[in-house]
Design an enzyme around this catalytic site. Structure first.
Site, mmCIF file in Angstrom:
data_model
loop_
_atom_site.group_PDB
_atom_site.id
_atom_site.type_symbol
_atom_site.label_atom_id
_atom_site.label_comp_id
_atom_site.label_asym_id
_atom_site.label_seq_id
_atom_site.Cartn_x
_atom_site.Cartn_y
_atom_site.Cartn_z
ATOM 1 N N LYS A 81 14.706 8.703 -7.619
ATOM 2 C CA LYS A 81 14.495 7.688 -8.600
ATOM 3 C C LYS A 81 14.768 6.404 -7.843
ATOM 4 O O LYS A 81 13.819 5.275 -8.120
ATOM 5 C CB LYS A 81 15.414 7.726 -9.759
ATOM 6 C CG LYS A 81 15.351 9.198 -10.431
ATOM 7 C CD LYS A 81 16.119 9.117 -11.829
ATOM 8 C CE LYS A 81 17.540 9.378 -11.499
ATOM 9 N NZ LYS A 81 17.653 10.965 -10.675
ATOM 10 N N THR A 82 15.681 6.066 -7.216
ATOM 11 C CA THR A 82 15.884 4.886 -6.200
ATOM 12 C C THR A 82 14.770 4.819 -5.366
ATOM 13 O O THR A 82 14.213 3.580 -5.284
ATOM 14 C CB THR A 82 16.986 4.833 -5.584
ATOM 15 O OG1 THR A 82 18.281 4.972 -6.516
ATOM 16 C CG2 THR A 82 17.365 3.742 -4.911
ATOM 17 N N ASP A 126 20.039 1.109 -12.318
ATOM 18 C CA ASP A 126 20.574 2.334 -11.933
ATOM 19 C C ASP A 126 21.659 2.826 -13.060
ATOM 20 O O ASP A 126 22.088 1.885 -13.796
ATOM 21 C CB ASP A 126 21.067 2.718 -10.644
ATOM 22 C CG ASP A 126 21.382 4.140 -10.138
ATOM 23 O OD1 ASP A 126 20.558 4.941 -10.972
ATOM 24 O OD2 ASP A 126 21.754 4.188 -9.131
ATOM 25 N N THR A 175 20.305 9.759 -15.437
ATOM 26 C CA THR A 175 20.504 11.176 -15.582
ATOM 27 C C THR A 175 20.470 11.938 -16.695
ATOM 28 O O THR A 175 20.418 13.087 -17.167
ATOM 29 C CB THR A 175 21.664 11.775 -14.587
ATOM 30 O OG1 THR A 175 22.766 10.962 -15.176
ATOM 31 C CG2 THR A 175 21.535 11.326 -13.191
ATOM 32 N N ARG A 234 17.900 15.263 -1.165
ATOM 33 C CA ARG A 234 19.071 14.669 -0.641
ATOM 34 C C ARG A 234 20.075 16.001 -0.140
ATOM 35 O O ARG A 234 20.534 15.329 0.984
ATOM 36 C CB ARG A 234 19.896 13.840 -1.808
ATOM 37 C CG ARG A 234 21.407 13.501 -1.088
ATOM 38 C CD ARG A 234 22.133 12.698 -1.965
ATOM 39 N NE ARG A 234 21.307 11.291 -2.601
ATOM 40 C CZ ARG A 234 21.553 10.815 -3.694
ATOM 41 N NH1 ARG A 234 22.339 11.246 -4.597
ATOM 42 N NH2 ARG A 234 21.066 9.563 -3.914
#
Length: 361
Positions: A81-82, A126, A175, A234
């Site tokens: 997302k970032t 965020d 989220t 990640r």
């Protein structure tokens, strides 16, 4: 590669931040991710549907010479997302401002940020679901009318001063999209949900990261790491770095399937991506309670962890993998859990889906 740093409504237990297979990002992850992030949609791996839709939104905005519509990205931590927010700014040739919901506790905090935006700038917010309610209500008008009302004074003498804002693009990441109120969700022109990655996509992520880190890795080595990465880029990149350390110390630096398997065995990450905590939960459920059902608090005591750690850190992945089920009577192991640990289920569990009768019949 494709990941970001988001968390759930409440801070995760300390155990989550220490796990090799945890999806949250620590300082080391954030530093490495900055170097590995793709710079354009063409470089971005996975999320084909979201990427295609977002590409249309951005190209249309550029053709009109306008700012892009507000974008809401939802999904689990670590999926990109970032990274996508930074790509949006890059594709629109615009600067980006990054902040988070927990950092905006008052409407004045948000007003200060909005009033300093440049025309066309991308504001990445965020954990948008954790923003305070007064700030959230101010954001409604800012997104729709590019205007905010700044309240000066208190009581009967208070005055609302309208403040015009330059057109900007808000990119919100969450989220837990269900926690966003409908008036806020409806103001986003585009909503994209990030899915977990397939192993083949994670292999591409690992190959790209290995090239940027100047590592030698073969097809089988990448596949071995990808299969243990829980569908999350990640985690894939974090495992790659740990395998790199092992390969540099124990062998010639080349990463093969055998090297990757041996390295991840040292770090206690098995072939399905389960770590020490995951296996401890399953072993307690199977060996001590015959597969369940058993209450969460009892299971946590048996594992030697806090209730929140078991519920928020271990259970989500075990449920997603089909190894554990939550029932009204408690936690129950599935046949896949018995098979994964190489244990034979009790006769009653084998005949009734792991749930014995009320009197053990």
């Amino acid at each position: 590669m494709n990941w970001d740093d988001t968390s759930s409504e409440a801070p995760m237990p300390a155990e989550a931040a220490e796990r090799l297979v945890g999806a949250s990002a620590d300082g080391e992850d954030q530093a490495v991710e900055a170097a590995l992030r793709p710079k354009s949609l063409d470089e971005f791996v996975g999320q084909e549907r979201v990427r295609e839709q977002l590409d249309l939104v951005l190209k249309a905005a550029r053709a009109r010479g306008a700012t892009a519509d507000h974008v809401l990205l939802s999904g689990a931590p670590g999926l990109g997302k970032t990274t996508l927010s930074m790509i949006i700014a890059s594709e629109m040739n615009a600067p980006i401002r990054i902040t988070s919901g927990p950092a905006i506790q008052h409407a004045g905090d948000l007003a200060a940020i909005l009033s300093s935006l440049q025309e066309g700038e991308v504001l990445f917010l965020d954990e948008i679901h954790r923003m305070s309610r007064p700030a959230e209500e101010m954001l409604y008008m800012a997104m729709e009318d590019f205007r905010v009302d700044v309240i000066v004074g208190k009581g009967p003498g208070a005055t609302a001063i309208p403040l015009e804002l330059p057109p900007f693009t808000l990119v919100g990441a969450t989220t837990r999209a269900g926690l966003l109120p409908p008036p806020l969700r409806d103001r986003f022109g585009f909503t994209g949900h990030m899915e977990f990655y397939e192993s083949t996509e994670l292999e591409r992520v690992i190959y790209r990261s290995a090239q940027l880190l100047d590592l030698e890795i073969d097809t089988d080595g990448a596949a071995e790491i990808a299969g243990r990465s829980r569908g999350t880029p990640r985690i894939a990149n974090r495992l790659l770095r740990r395998v790199r350390d092992y390969a540099q110390v124990k062998v010639d630096g080349n990463i093969t399937r055998e090297v990757a398997s041996a390295a991840l065995q040292v770090y206690e990450v098995d072939e399905r991506g389960l770590d020490r905590l995951d296996r401890a939960v399953l072993q307690a459920l199977l060996k001590l309670f015959g597969g369940g059902p058993v209450g969460l608090s009892t299971l946590a005591v048996a594992v030697g962890e806090e209730r929140e750690t078991v519920e928020e850190v271990a259970e989500p992945f075990l449920v997603r993998e089909g190894l554990l089920a939550r029932t009204p009577r408690g936690r129950v192991a599935t046949p896949a859990a018995w098979a994964h640990l190489g244990l034979a289920p009790p006769r009653q569990a084998a005949g009734s889906g792991g749930q014995p009768g009320l009197f053990g019949a």
